[in-house]
Write a protein that holds these residues in place. Structure first.
Motif, short mmCIF file in Angstrom:
data_model
loop_
_atom_site.label_atom_id
_atom_site.label_comp_id
_atom_site.label_asym_id
_atom_site.label_seq_id
_atom_site.Cartn_x
_atom_site.Cartn_y
_atom_site.Cartn_z
N PRO A 44 1.15 -1.20 -0.37
CA PRO A 44 -0.02 0.02 -0.14
C PRO A 44 0.77 0.94 0.24
O PRO A 44 2.45 1.40 0.50
N PHE A 45 0.49 2.38 -0.36
CA PHE A 45 1.22 3.29 -0.80
C PHE A 45 0.51 4.69 0.52
O PHE A 45 0.99 5.70 0.83
N ALA A 46 -0.46 3.80 1.68
CA ALA A 46 -0.98 5.14 2.54
C ALA A 46 -0.94 3.93 3.75
O ALA A 46 -1.08 2.76 3.93
N HIS A 47 -0.12 4.47 4.95
CA HIS A 47 -0.22 3.77 6.09
C HIS A 47 -0.60 4.68 7.12
O HIS A 47 -1.69 5.53 6.86
N ALA A 48 -1.37 3.41 8.53
CA ALA A 48 -1.61 4.20 9.62
C ALA A 48 -1.27 5.35 10.54
O ALA A 48 0.12 5.69 10.11
N ARG A 61 -0.10 5.52 13.04
CA ARG A 61 0.93 5.32 14.07
C ARG A 61 1.99 4.18 13.67
O ARG A 61 2.25 4.24 13.03
N SER A 62 3.95 4.81 14.10
CA SER A 62 4.88 4.30 13.90
C SER A 62 5.33 3.61 15.07
O SER A 62 4.60 4.21 16.15
N THR A 63 5.62 2.38 14.69
CA THR A 63 6.74 2.14 15.94
C THR A 63 7.46 3.14 17.26
O THR A 63 7.14 3.18 18.26
N LEU A 123 4.11 5.10 19.37
CA LEU A 123 4.53 4.46 20.09
C LEU A 123 5.27 4.99 21.57
O LEU A 123 4.88 4.31 22.91
N ARG A 128 3.70 10.48 -4.08
CA ARG A 128 3.90 9.54 -4.71
C ARG A 128 2.17 9.70 -5.44
O ARG A 128 1.88 10.42 -5.16
N ALA A 187 -5.40 3.53 -2.86
CA ALA A 187 -4.02 4.06 -1.69
C ALA A 187 -3.59 3.19 -1.98
O ALA A 187 -2.58 2.94 -1.83
N LEU A 199 -0.60 11.54 -4.49
CA LEU A 199 -0.53 11.62 -2.54
C LEU A 199 0.61 12.21 -2.13
O LEU A 199 1.44 12.56 -2.43
N GLU A 249 -0.19 11.76 3.43
CA GLU A 249 -1.61 10.53 3.59
C GLU A 249 -0.17 9.14 2.94
O GLU A 249 -0.95 8.08 3.81
N THR A 250 0.55 9.13 2.52
CA THR A 250 2.01 8.29 2.24
C THR A 250 2.17 7.52 4.00
O THR A 250 2.18 6.86 4.26
N ARG A 251 2.48 8.53 4.72
CA ARG A 251 3.15 8.55 5.80
C ARG A 251 3.93 7.67 5.69
O ARG A 251 4.68 6.53 6.95
N ARG A 280 7.53 5.88 6.62
CA ARG A 280 8.47 6.11 7.88
C ARG A 280 9.31 4.89 7.43
O ARG A 280 9.54 3.99 6.42
N TYR A 312 -0.68 -1.69 5.99
CA TYR A 312 -1.11 -0.20 5.86
C TYR A 312 -1.01 0.04 7.39
O TYR A 312 -0.80 1.20 8.15
N ALA A 313 -1.02 -1.54 8.21
CA ALA A 313 -1.29 -0.56 9.59
C ALA A 313 0.03 -1.00 10.63
O ALA A 313 0.03 -0.75 11.45
N PRO A 359 3.12 -0.71 12.16
CA PRO A 359 3.65 0.58 12.81
C PRO A 359 5.01 0.66 12.00
O PRO A 359 6.25 1.43 12.41
N SER A 360 5.74 -0.49 12.03
CA SER A 360 6.81 -0.30 11.86
C SER A 360 7.22 -0.77 10.21
O SER A 360 8.61 -0.42 9.68
N ARG A 361 6.29 -0.25 9.32
CA ARG A 361 6.24 -0.47 7.88
C ARG A 361 7.26 -1.17 7.06
O ARG A 361 7.80 -1.14 6.30
#
Lengths: 363, 436
Positions: free
Chosen positions: A13-17, A19-21, A24, B323, B329, B352, B356-358, B360, B412-413, B415-417
């Protein structure tokens, strides 16, 4: 550009939640800040010195490990958080080499020998605290100080309620700890007296109950105790905030509180009378609240699925109770978590994270 | 009209900023040079049947289907073939493309339509017409004629589901088609019913389109069953067939193993145009959106137009996009540059921003379980990722990879990408038995 066949763009995906590590870790660290500020006001500025040494040592150790493995992870905030949690368990007057070496041990020996964040099976901060408790018992006992509000001066040494009880009763527990402390001349603040009498006049009195003196001091941290652990009420507020923001998961802390509280209530004092224990005292004294939320909330060293988390929390609560009642340390909650850490792979196997994996379904 | 609940496990509730759009699709400028890829479908590229210097008419076939899941390609504009070159599509793959310089008169655009009497056509004739017009299902890239005949081969169709539910961000073109082109959609639906003879039909709407859903409840053509309307709350990836089927089965609307044909309203309108008006697949309605676009709009675009031209027509970029993405997305394809042409499967072009992409830096897995909670198929992405990392690809299908829809909810979810969906698609490509 014209090379054939190979994708040169990244995948979805090209979008993310949001929150990141790192976010947190920083959120958890920020939630601890009020407890430290409060502690600095109660015990004096030395608290900040201990915190800075502990955090500095954790960050420096992480940086050293980063240099050795050539992977930059200081930005993920986990070292900062571990340093804070180690500092939280230190007495305000502790010799500075204790937090320094404990944090370094937590980062280098516990975390990075297993490959850094995500690789460690044992909670680094709690391992650091346990390291201090077994190595520098004397330094820790000598480091407890009386709050300024009770003694009027900075750095007057004293013993914690738990330590005092352990000495006074020869290691076993009593039914009415606060009564024992009071008789022994343990100080109660004027503020406690005011709040307690107000509550008794307006809340408990009409209900036919009475709150004995001392609990308000206990919850607010007007007593000798560890830097980050004395203000139980602030830690509870921080935890509510973190659970609401879904930084922490509630299952393990909830189960730990339930089991620890019930066990403390059920098993009473020396006379073995049932239902005479003081659960409120058990929870607010020592490092239980701190550990229940910040160690049981660490996802790396706890199970993934909800039932496994609840079992993990219950096990920690039970062990913490056993260690506190019969153990050699006044407060053995750190050891309880470390023992449960070893059971995580087993719990993960017994309760796999995903529902479908549990059914073994293949289509 | 009845309300459904979502599929049971996982999924994402994404609160994106609502996009205010015009009520109707706007016609985009015709491209001076259209670059028409010969692979706009799931299967192998079509065989080029024109050469440089040839004059082509609007709607003339320039590529012929080659093999399974391949479709004919038509020229979207009249003009002269400049050259046959290669073009990089969204997702990074290259394919052969025909460049046509616009010139000469349009044979369809702006001309009165001649309607063919399709009601007297037998079903195979309808399928043949759909095949000749090169219609492709945008959701999976399968030529519609192939999808229909595969379905025919495996047994009779019990249910047709018209899906106006979209992925992320919300794409209004299906709802627009249903409200603005009601007759065309209904007649297209009748044609589909002629081919599939389904026992029942229903349409599923986003809960945000309740009014539209009510207006379609009980809609009926001269042929085929009446259409029952259902609404379902927005939850990603509710638009996928598996998740729609799960929501329907959960509400006991259908049995779990109902043989269902899923189709989007815009494709039904295209079926109508192809069969009744004889129009090949020449243009698409495309949502142009994303935080970097000045005025997000829905455009009616000729195939072969570059996405850069679409952004220009929407006022250009407000800020440089981080992007550029096609078709969603979360489950879309990235574009390497703005020369990527619009194809038969394009329904959304997004520019985007970094907010929007966030993006990390990738970090180690902290076992937080966010991916497990997000997976709509109830899989354990953590375990799959571990298998992938330790190169045990052959164990991945049994561990759940065969059920993975590559929706991207886990990544997407995370947090460590960790690029979970990317690993899974690579693993899928390397072990063919893992694909459904």
């Amino acid at each position: 550009m014209r090379r054939h066949g190979y994708p040169i763009v990244s995948a979805a995906p090209f979008a993310h939640a949001a929150r990141s590590t790192a976010s947190l870790c920083f959120a958890a660290a920020a939630a601890l800040a009020p407890a430290f500020a409060w502690s600095a006001w109660i015990f004096g500025p030395r608290v900040m010195l201990v915190a800075i040494v502990s955090i500095g040592s954790a960050l420096a150790s992480e940086g050293l490990a980063n240099l050795l493995v050539r992977r930059f992870t200081l930005g993920d905030g986990s070292a900062l958080l571990s340093g804070l949690i180690v500092a939280a368990a230190m007495p305000p007057g502790v010799a500075l080499h204790v937090p320094f070496l404990s944090s370094a041990f937590a980062m280098l020996a516990v975390k990075w020998t297993f490959g850094g964040l995500g690789g460690n099976w044992m909670n680094p901060a709690l391992a650091g605290i346990a390291f201090a408790q077994v190595n520098w018992r004397g330094e820790l006992l000598g480091g407890w100080t009386m709050p300024r509000i009770l003694s009027g001066v900075d750095g007057l040494s004293a013993s914690t309620p738990l330590g005092y009880l352990a000495d006074a009763t020869g290691g076993s527990r009593v039914a009415m700890p606060l009564e024992v402390l009071k008789k022994a001349g343990y100080p109660v603040s004027a503020f406690d007296g005011k709040v307690t009498s107000f509550l008794n006049d307006h809340v408990f009195g009409p209900l036919g109950a009475e709150l004995p003196g001392g609990y308000v001091d206990l919850a607010l941290g007007f007593r000798p105790g560890a830097i980050g652990e004395v203000a139980g009420i602030l830690l509870l507020a921080a935890s509510v905030f973190l659970i609401a923001r879904k930084v922490l998961r509630w299952e393990a802390p909830f189960a730990a509180f339930l089991v620890f509280g019930l066990a403390s209530r059920l098993s009473g004092g020396t006379d073995g009378e049932l239902l005479s224990g003081d659960a409120l005292f058990a929870v607010f004294s020592g490092g239980f609240i701190m550990t229940a939320f910040f160690a049981l909330g660490d996802p790396v060293t706890t199970p993934v699925s909800r039932p496994a988390l609840a079992l993990f929390g219950a096990g920690t609560g039970a062990l913490a109770f056993v260690f506190r009642r019969w153990g050699a340390q006044p407060d053995g909650v750190a050891f309880a978590v470390l023992m449960m850490n070893a059971l995580v792979p087993l719990l993960d196997k017994a309760f796999p994270p995903a529902g479908r994996a549990r059914e073994g379904r293949t289509r | 009209m009845k309300r459904l609940r979502n599929f049971r496990t996982g999924g994402l509730a994404i609160a994106g900023a609502p996009v205010r759009l015009a009520e109707e699709a706007r016609n985009a400028y015709l491209p001076a040079i259209a670059t028409i890829p010969l692979r706009q479908h799931l299967g192998p590229a079509a065989r080029c049947v024109v050469k440089s210097g040839d004059r082509v008419e609007e709607g003339q076939a320039i590529g012929r289907a080659e093999g399974r899941d391949s479709a004919d390609v038509h020229s979207p504009v009249p003009g002269v073939v400049r050259r046959v070159s290669r073009v990089r599509l969204a997702g990074g793959l290259e394919c052969e493309a025909v460049e046509i310089a616009l010139s000469g008169a349009f044979t369809r655009l702006g001309k009165p339509k001649r309607l063919s009497p399709w009601r007297s056509m037998p079903r195979h004739e309808i399928v043949r017409t759909i095949r000749e017009r090169g219609l492709v299902r945008a959701s999976d890239g399968r030529p519609l004629a192939d999808a229909l005949s595969v379905f025919e081969d495996e047994g009779p169709c019990e249910l047709v589901v018209i899906t106006a539910v979209t992925g992320e961000p919300r794409n209004p073109i299906e709802a627009l088609t249903l409200s603005r082109r009601r007759e065309a959609v209904i007649e297209g639906f009748e044609m589909l019913c002629r081919v599939l003879s389904p026992l029942s039909a229903l349409a599923v709407f986003d809960a945000e389109d309740l009014g539209l859903a009510a207006s379609w409840d009980g809609a009926k053509g001269a042929e085929g069953p009446p259409i029952q309307a259902y609404s379902v709350p927005r939850r990603y990836p509710q638009h996928l067939p598996g998740q729609l089927a799960a929501a329907l089965a959960e509400a006991k609307v259908t049995a779990a193993a109902t043989r269902t044909f899923f189709i989007q309203p815009s494709l039904l309108a295209e079926v109508y145009e192809a069969v009744a008006e004889g129009k090949p697949s020449l243009e698409r309605c495309v949502l142009v959106a994303g935080g970097a676009v000045k005025t997000p709009s829905v455009l009616k675009v000729r195939i072969g137009t570059s996405i850069g031209a679409l952004f220009e027509e929407c006022g250009g970029f407000r800020i440089p996009p981080q992007r550029v993405v096609l078709n969603g997305a979360l489950d879309g394809l990235a574009c390497a540059d703005l020369d990527v042409p619009v194809t038969k499967t394009t329904d959304m072009v997004l520019a985007l921003t970094a907010e929007e992409t966030r993006t990390r830096p990738e970090r180690a897995c902290i076992r937080c379980g966010a991916c497990v909670d997000a997976c709509p198929e109830g899989l354990d992405p953590m375990r799959l990722h571990k298998l992938y990392g330790s190169r045990r690809l052959s164990e991945m299908p049994a561990a759940g990879l065969s059920d993975c829809t590559l929706c991207g909810a886990c990544a997407y979810a995370c947090p460590s990408r960790i690029p979970l969906a990317q690993s899974f698609s690579i693993a899928r490509a390397r072990s063919p038995e893992a694909s459904r």
